[in-house]
Scaffold this active site. Structure first.
Site, PDB file in Angstrom:
ATOM      1  N   SER A  85      39.030  33.244  33.263  1.00 52.52           N
ATOM      2  CA  SER A  85      39.891  34.425  33.362  1.00 52.52           C
ATOM      3  C   SER A  85      39.479  35.484  32.340  1.00 52.52           C
ATOM      4  CB  SER A  85      41.353  34.011  33.209  1.00 52.52           C
ATOM      5  OG  SER A  85      42.215  35.007  33.694  1.00 52.52           O
TER       6      SER A  85
ATOM      7  N   ASP B   1      41.907  32.667  40.275  1.00 51.57           N
ATOM      8  CA  ASP B   1      41.854  32.436  38.827  1.00 51.57           C
ATOM      9  C   ASP B   1      41.594  30.972  38.481  1.00 51.57           C
ATOM     10  OD1 ASP B   1      42.666  32.147  36.019  1.00 51.57           O
ATOM     11  OD2 ASP B   1      43.451  34.174  36.243  1.00 51.57           O
TER      12      ASP B   1
END
Length: 800
Positions: A99, A245
C-alpha cells in the site's frame, strides 16, 4: 488503518471538485467488498528467490531487507526512517512493501534518495493526486453543467448486465500518472530484481482473496495495485488478474522479505490503531472496526516471522489519520524518532564512509539518454475510436518520449469522461521502444444516470419538492454522437429536455445539437399592490430547436440557434368580470396562447471552484433571444375595425455575472443579474423575469415579483465554522447576504398577466447556516426586508 477516514476524505474531495461524491449506498458497497477480500486470503508458499544480496560495500555482511507497511498518509513516516538509515550508512538490499509502503518503497527502489523523495512529495498535493481531485475549472463544460445540475450526484450506469456502480470512488489516474513520471527511466517489461534495489509489492486477488507478490512488469502499475483499497480505489488489472490493496492479506510483508533472501529484516509498522468502543456509533463503524481487526491479525501473524536478528520500528503517530496528508512533516518526524531509537540494534549493519559510497554508487539510478519512440500501440477494446486516443497523444513515432507531457495529455481523456482509466508504458527491446497506451472504457456504462433532489419550505409559501433525473449516453456512434436528457418531477413543475450532440470537428470541438423540450408548471400570481397571492397559473410550453455549439476550451461554451416554441396558460381559479350592466364578460385573469420562431445565442463561462459554495473563480451567463415570427390570441383592432392576431416580435436580453474569492475559511462572492424585453412581449411566457425566493430576494415568496425588466445584485459572506469526521455531515457554514433588486413592467404591449413590481430597488438581508452533506447542501435561514417583511426558510439540495 482507518478505512472510514479514507472514505470520508475521498467523498469530501470528490464533492469539492465535483468528482462524483457517493452516499450511503456506496459506503455499504465499500464495506461489503472489503470484508470479502479480507476474510478470504491464502498464505504464499515459502520459497527463497535469492533476490536480496549484499552486492556492494561489504559483500560479507548480511543482506538487509526493508519491509514497509500500509497506512495511508501515516506512510510519510517511512521517509523519516529512510533518512536515518542513510545518515547512519545502513544499507538496504531489497524491499518488500504494501500500500502506501509500496509507494515509498517502489520510489526508493527505483533509485531515489530519501531527500529527493521528500522534496518531490512536498512539491505536490498528494491528497488531491491520490483522490483524483481535478480543479473544476479544468473540466469540460459538459461536466461542469452536470455538477451544477446534479449536486453530489451518485452516478449509476446500466447496460446489458443491469445497473452498476463504479468499482471505486477513485480511479487513481492522477496517482498512476505521477508514478509514471517519477519512474520514467524504469522499463515496463523487466523483473523488479533489476531495479537499483530489488523490490516486491503485495496485492490481493479480488476474485480469490489470495496474496499476489508483484515482482515484474510495470512498476507504477504494481504500486497502484498494491494500494487499491477496495471500494475506495478502483481495482487494478495486472496480467489478467483484478488486484486490490495488499494490506488485506499482508500489511507488513516480513515473510516476503525473508523469501527474497534477506538475512536481516528492518520492518516498519505504521498501521492505524483500532478505534475505541465509544467511537463506534453505527453498524458501519462496527463493520469497519471488524476489517481493522482482520488487518491487525495478519500483521500479528507477520510479526511472528521476525527473528532475533530482525528489527521492528514502530513510529508513534498518535491520532494521525489515514488521510491526513497535510501533516506529512509530523509523520516524517515520528519516523525519524522511531528509527533513531532503534539505532542501537542497527549500528552493527553500518558501513564505513567508503563502503557506503560504493553502495550508493551501485544502487543509485543511472540517468538514461533520451528515448525515441519507435512504435505506438493502442489497447482500447471500447466504443471510442482509436483515433480519439491517438489524437490526444500529440506524439508520433520518432518523437522523444516525454512521460510528463504524455500523461498530461492522457489525463484529458479521463477528465473528459470518455474513459475509466488511461495509462501508458514504455516497452524496451534492444533499440526498439514501443509506447503502449491502455485505455479502459467505463465498466459501469454505457448508459449513465444522474440524480438530484430539492426540498424547500418557507414561511411565505407552502414549499415543495423536486426530483431530478439525468441520462447520458456518450459515443452512440463512432463519430462521437452523444445523447443527453434532463428531467424534473416536482410539486410545481414537470420538465423534460432532451438533445443530441454531434461533433463536427475533432480539432475545435464544434457540435450541432438538435433538441426538444416540454415544461408544465404552476406559477403563483401576486397582487402588485398588496403582495398577496390571488391566483395560480397553469403554464405549459413545448420547444423544438437546433443549436450550433462552440466549446471555449475549458472556459465555457457558446451556442447559437433557432427554435419553435409553443405555450399556453390559464388561471387555476378565476374571478368573473362584469360589464357596466352587470353581465359577466369573462374571467379577471385571462388565458393566453402563443407560438413563436426564435433565434437565440448564449455564452456561458464557468470558472468557479464549486457551483454552490464558491471560494474562488467567476461565472458569466449572457443570453439574447429575438422572435422571428410569432402569433398570440391577443385580439387587436386595425384601422378599419377588423380583428387580427398580433405578432410577438420582441428581443429579450439577459445577463448574470458572479465573482468569488476567499481568505482562509472566509469567502466572499458578489453577483449581478439583469434582463429586459424590448419591442414587444414574449407570448410563450408572458410572465417575463421573476424575483423572490431563496437567494433571489429571499424575504419574498418564490417568483413573487414578475415583469418585463429586472435588476438584481447580491453580496454574500460565508465562514466555514467546522468540518466533521462523519460520512453524512461534512461541513458547517454560517453566512450573510445583502440583496437589492426589483422588476418592472415597462412594456406597453404586455399581457399584464404578471404582477409588476413598482418603485425603487427592494432591499433585503439574509442570515443563514448551511450543512454540506452526502445528500446535498442543507440551509436554514431568515431573511428581512424593509417594512417588517421577513421570511424563514429551509432547503435541502438544489431547487434549480
Amino acid at each position: 488503518m482507518s478505512l472510514d477516514e479514507a472514505t470520508r476524505e475521498a467523498t469530501a474531495r470528490l464533492a469539492h471538485s465535483r468528482r462524483y461524491a457517493r452516499g450511503a449506498a456506496a459506503r455499504r458497497v465499500l464495506a461489503a467488498s472489503i470484508a470479502f477480500g479480507s476474510i478470504a486470503f491464502a498464505q504464499r508458499a515459502l520459497a527463497d528467490d535469492n533476490a536480496c544480496h549484499a552486492t556492494a560495500g561489504d559483500p560479507n555482511r548480511p543482506s538487509v531487507g526493508l519491509v514497509l507497511s500500509g497506512g495511508g498518509a501515516r506512510g510519510y513516516a517511512h521517509l523519516g526512517v529512510l533518512k536515518v538509515l542513510e545518515e547512519n550508512r545502513i544499507p538496504v538490499d531489497c524491499i518488500a512493501a504494501t500500500s502506501m509502503g509500496a509507494v515509498v518503497g517502489g520510489l526508493y527502489a527505483s533509485g531515489m534518495t530519501a531527500k529527493e523523495m521528500q522534496d518531490r512529495l512536498a512539491s505536490v498535493n498528494l491528497a488531491d493526486i491520490a483522490f483524483d481531485v481535478i480543479a473544476r475549472a479544468d473540466l469540460p463544460q459538459a461536466r461542469r453543467e452536470d455538477e451544477r445540475l446534479y449536486v453530489n450526484s451518485l452516478s449509476f450506469g446500466f447496460g446489458l448486465n443491469g445497473f452498476r456502480l463504479p468499482a471505486g470512488l477513485v480511479q487513481g489516474n492522477r496517482l498512476q500518472a505521477l508514478l509514471q513520471d517519477w519512474t520514467a527511466t524504469v522499463p515496463a517489461n523487466q523483473p523488479f530484481d533489476k531495479l537499483p534495489i530489488p523490490y516486491r509489492a503485495i496485492a490481493t486477488d479480488l476474485r480469490t482473496g489470495q496474496m499476489v507478490t508483484l515482482d515484474q512488469g510495470s512498476l507504477p502499475l504494481a504500486i497502484r495495485a498494491s494500494m487499491a483499497l477496495p471500494g475506495l480505489f478502483a481495482p487494478a488489472d495486472v496480467n489478467g488478474r483484478t488486484l486490490v490493496d495488499g494490506g488485506l492479506v499482508s500489511n507488513l510483508p516480513i515473510q516476503t522479505a525473508h523469501d527474497m533472501g534477506a538475512k536481516v529484516v528492518i520492518a516498519v509498522d505504521i498501521g492505524s490503531p483500532l478505534r475505541p468502543l465509544d467511537a463506534l456509533a453505527s453498524p458501519a463503524d462496527v463493520a469497519q472496526q471488524m476489517i481493522g481487526i482482520l488487518i491487525h491479525q495478519n500483521v500479528a501473524l507477520q510479526r511472528k516471522q521476525l527473528g532475533p536478528q530482525d528489527v521492528l520500528v514502530e513510529p508513534q503517530l498518535g491520532a494521525l489519520s489515514f488521510t491526513d496528508f497535510a501533516n506529512a512533516s509530523q509523520a516524517i518526524a515520528a519516523g525519524e524518532a522511531a528509527a533513531r531509537a532503534a539505532l542501537p540494534a542497527l549500528q552493527h549493519l553500518a558501513l564505513s564512509p567508503q563502503q557506503y559510497a560504493e553502495y550508493r554508487a551501485a544502487h543509485n539510478a543511472h540517468p538514461a539518454g533520451p528515448i525515441y519512440i519507435t512504435q505506438i500501440e493502442i489497447a482500447s477494446p471500447s466504443r471510442v475510436p482509436e483515433k480519439r486516443i491517438r489524437d490526444a497523444l500529440h506524439v508520433q513515432p520518432g518523437d522523444v518520449y516525454d512521460p510528463a507531457a504524455l500523461n498530461k495529455n492522457l489525463l484529458k481523456l479521463t477528465t473528459a469522461g470518455d474513459f475509466e482509466s488511461v495509462s501508458q508504458q514504455m516497452i524496451t527491446d534492444g533499440n526498439q521502444h514501443t509506447l503502449i497506451v491502455d485505455a479502459k472504457e467505463k465498466s459501469w456504462g454505457p448508459n449513465f444516470l444522474l440524480f438530484g433532489l430539492g426540498l424547500s419550505s418557507s414561511s411565505t409559501d407552502e414549499g415543495g419538492f423536486r426530483i431530478h433525473v439525468g441520462y447520458r449516453r456518450p459515443w452512440i456512434t463512432s463519430s462521437g454522437l452523444e445523447g443527453r436528457v434532463d428531467s424534473t418531477v416536482g410539486s410545481d413543475l414537470i420538465n423534460f429536455h432532451g438533445e443530441l450532440r454531434q461533433p463536427l470537428s475533432d480539432k475545435f470541438g464544434y457540435y450541432v445539437a438538435p433538441y426538444l423540450g416540454f415544461e408544465r408548471r404552476y406559477i403563483n400570481f401576486y397582487d402588485a399592490d398588496t403582495n398577496f397571492r390571488i391566483t395560480q397559473y397553469h403554464q405549459q410550453t413545448e420547444r423544438i430547436g437546433l443549436d450550433l455549439g462552440v466549446p471555449l476550451s475549458t472556459f465555457g461554451d457558446f451556442r447559437i440557434g433557432v427554435e419553435y416554441a409553443h405555450g399556453y396558460g390559464s388561471a387555476v381559479y378565476n374571478l368573473p368580470n362584469f360589464d357596466d350592466q352587470g353581465n359577466p364578460i369573462g374571467g379577471a385573469f385571462p388565458s393566453y396562447y402563443g407560438r413563436q420562431i426564435n433565434a437565440h445565442a448564449r455564452l456561458v463561462v464557468d470558472q468557479l471552484d464549486d457551483p454552490l459554495f464558491p471560494r474562488k473563480g467567476y461565472f458569466v451567463d449572457l443570453r439574447v433571444e429575438r422572435s422571428l415570427r410569432g402569433g398570440s390570441n391577443n385580439e387587436v383592432a386595425d384601422d378599419n375595425g377588423n380583428l387580427t392576431y398580433s405578432n410577438a416580435n420582441y428581443t429579450e436580453v439577459y445577463g448574470k455575472g458572479l465573482v468569488a474569492t476567499s481568505f482562509g475559511r472566509h469567502s466572499f462572492s458578489a453577483s449581478i443579474e439583469a434582463g429586459s424585453d424590448f419591442g414587444g412581449s414574449n407570448q410563450v411566457n408572458p410572465f417575463g423575469f421573476t424575483l423572490g425566493g431563496f437567494q433571489h430576494l429571499s424575504a419574498y415568496a418564490a417568483d413573487q415579483l414578475a415583469g418585463s425588466t429586472m435588476y438584481y445584485g447580491q453580496v454574500t459572506y460565508m465562514n466555514q465554522l467546522a468540518t466533521f469526521n462523519t460520512s453524512v455531515i461534512r461541513g458547517l457554514f454560517a453566512g450573510a447576504s445583502f440583496e437589492a433588486g426589483n422588476v418592472w413592467n415597462n412594456n406597453a404591449s404586455s399581457n399584464n398577466l404578471a404582477g409588476a413590481g413598482k418603485g425603487p430597488l427592494k432591499l433585503g438581508a439574509t442570515f443563514f447556516t448551511s450543512l454540506t452533506s452526502s445528500f446535498g447542501p442543507l440551509y436554514f435561514g431568515v431573511a428581512f426586508a424593509p417594512g417588517g417583511r421577513y421570511n424563514l426558510y429551509f432547503q435541502l439540495g438544489h431547487t434549480y
